[in-house]
Design a protein around this motif. Structure first.
Motif, short mmCIF file in Angstrom:
data_model
loop_
_atom_site.label_atom_id
_atom_site.label_comp_id
_atom_site.label_asym_id
_atom_site.label_seq_id
_atom_site.Cartn_x
_atom_site.Cartn_y
_atom_site.Cartn_z
N LEU A 1 6.95 53.42 -77.08
CA LEU A 1 6.79 54.85 -76.79
C LEU A 1 5.35 55.20 -76.41
O LEU A 1 5.07 56.37 -76.10
CB LEU A 1 7.21 55.69 -78.01
N GLU A 2 4.45 54.24 -76.41
CA GLU A 2 3.04 54.51 -76.13
C GLU A 2 2.87 55.06 -74.71
O GLU A 2 3.58 54.67 -73.80
CB GLU A 2 2.18 53.26 -76.34
N PHE B 1 3.02 67.00 -75.66
CA PHE B 1 1.85 66.17 -75.93
C PHE B 1 2.05 64.81 -75.27
O PHE B 1 3.15 64.48 -74.82
CB PHE B 1 1.63 65.98 -77.43
N THR B 2 1.00 64.00 -75.28
CA THR B 2 1.09 62.61 -74.81
C THR B 2 0.77 61.69 -75.97
O THR B 2 -0.24 61.89 -76.67
CB THR B 2 0.12 62.35 -73.65
N GLU B 3 1.62 60.68 -76.18
CA GLU B 3 1.41 59.73 -77.28
C GLU B 3 0.13 58.92 -77.02
O GLU B 3 -0.02 58.30 -75.97
CB GLU B 3 2.62 58.79 -77.40
N ALA C 1 1.14 52.22 -81.21
CA ALA C 1 2.48 52.22 -81.80
C ALA C 1 2.59 53.47 -82.65
O ALA C 1 1.58 54.04 -83.09
CB ALA C 1 2.71 50.97 -82.64
N LEU C 2 3.82 53.92 -82.86
CA LEU C 2 4.04 55.12 -83.66
C LEU C 2 4.21 54.73 -85.12
O LEU C 2 5.11 53.95 -85.46
CB LEU C 2 5.28 55.86 -83.15
N LEU D 1 10.05 61.59 -73.88
CA LEU D 1 10.69 61.85 -72.58
C LEU D 1 10.57 60.66 -71.64
O LEU D 1 9.55 59.97 -71.62
CB LEU D 1 10.04 63.09 -71.94
N ASN D 2 11.62 60.47 -70.85
CA ASN D 2 11.62 59.42 -69.82
C ASN D 2 11.19 58.08 -70.41
O ASN D 2 10.27 57.43 -69.91
CB ASN D 2 10.72 59.81 -68.66
N CYS D 3 11.90 57.69 -71.46
CA CYS D 3 11.54 56.47 -72.19
C CYS D 3 12.03 55.22 -71.47
O CYS D 3 12.98 55.27 -70.70
CB CYS D 3 12.16 56.52 -73.58
#
Length: 313
Positions: free
Chosen positions: A187-188, A202-204, A208-209, A220-222
């Motif tokens: 997801l980065e 927001f932007t990651e 890593a989460l 979004l749009n993963c």
């Protein structure tokens, strides 16, 4: 009724009754892995590996009584994920009684090869049409592979006279060792909507989460594949998806979980929702059109890393 293209005498397809007398289907492969699907909500309520370890989280305080959806497993969120209005939050599909589809249309895929599966069907009731006046046929296939992988394929067909739109999500409760020991890769650098900040975008920023407080985000749009790494259990969930551009990540943390009647104190530490979904851009179907959304879950050793993601899709 569901069956396998490759029959193995050690594998099983069984219809039993749940705690409310509602039919549930148990799929079991030759190695001993299993999946359990309730006709209440078309909900996967259990997924175990060949050692009998439960891979999905279910709360000890879960309410197992229709029409409420059980907190745990994989509830089907349709025709909306979240939201408000005349339809309840997360839609009505997870609260309805589905039927086994005795005559499903042919799947345009080799999904049945080496897999045990069941086909379920949901059509709107007259009451449903009062709140959401759109006719549909929702077909769900739940499969368990010879490798123990779990997959769900949803197909929604518009049999209405007019176009309509819906959002969707597989609200997947993963069983984890401890939320502080888990990270999500894949997801980065993605944009996300933060439901804790009025859906601000927001932007990651992280590689890593990881988790230190409540999280409720729509990424979004993963990419088509993300990984959930559980350091303590030394295992990784690999989630592959198709037709579902978004990923919802949710953990209520301590304060919010204490306010939830069907979630025990401290249970938030042992659950993480990572949902393949279509939320930001609702799916629109013209009359006669059909949408398909797939997700597959694999568990691998924790040596698996994000660098492998692209090569494994």
């Amino acid at each position: 009724m569901g069956h396998a293209a490759v029959r193995d005498p050690k594998a099983a397809f069984e219809v039993t009754k749940d705690w409310n007398g509602i039919d549930q289907i148990v799929l079991r492969n030759a190695q001993g892995a299993s999946a359990r699907v309730s006709l209440h909500g078309g909900q996967v309520t259990s997924w175990r590996n060949d050692r009998g370890e439960e891979l999905l989280f279910t709360s000890n305080k879960a309410i197992f009584k229709p029409p409420k959806a059980m907190r745990g497993g994989i509830p089907i969120c349709f025709p909306q994920f979240g939201g408000s209005g005349s339809i309840e939050q997360h839609g009505f599909a997870r609260n309805k009684l589905w039927v086994i589809d005795e005559n499903p249309p042919r799947m345009h895929t080799n999904v049945s090869h080496g897999k045990w599966f069941v086909d379920l069907l949901l059509k709107p009731s007259e009451d449903d049409l009062k709140f959401w006046p759109h006719s549909f046929e929702f077909r769900l296939r739940v499969s368990l592979s010879s490798d123990g992988n779990l997959s769900l394929i949803s197909r929604v067909r518009n049999i209405n006279g007019k176009p309509y739109s819906f959002s969707f999500g597989y609200h997947t409760y993963l069983s984890i060792s401890d939320i502080s020991e888990v990270r999500i890769e894949g997801l980065e650098t993605l944009d996300y909507l933060d439901n804790l900040c009025q859906r601000e975008r927001f932007t990651e920023q992280g590689d890593a989460l990881t988790f230190e407080s409540e999280v409720d985000r729509v990424y979004l749009n993963c990419p088509s594949c993300v990984a959930v790494l559980d350091h303590e259990k030394k295992r990784t969930f690999v989630i592959r998806k198709e037709g579902l551009p978004d990923i919802v990540v949710w953990n209520p943390w301590e304060k919010k979980s204490k306010a939830m009647a069907d979630l025990g104190d401290g249970e938030y530490k042992h659950m993480l929702c990572v949902d393949a979904a279509a939320i930001e851009k609702p799916i629109t179907l013209r009359p006669g059109e059909e949408w398909t959304g797939r997700v597959e879950f694999t568990v691998v050793a924790s040596s698996f890393c994000c660098d492998d993601l692209d090569s494994q899709i």
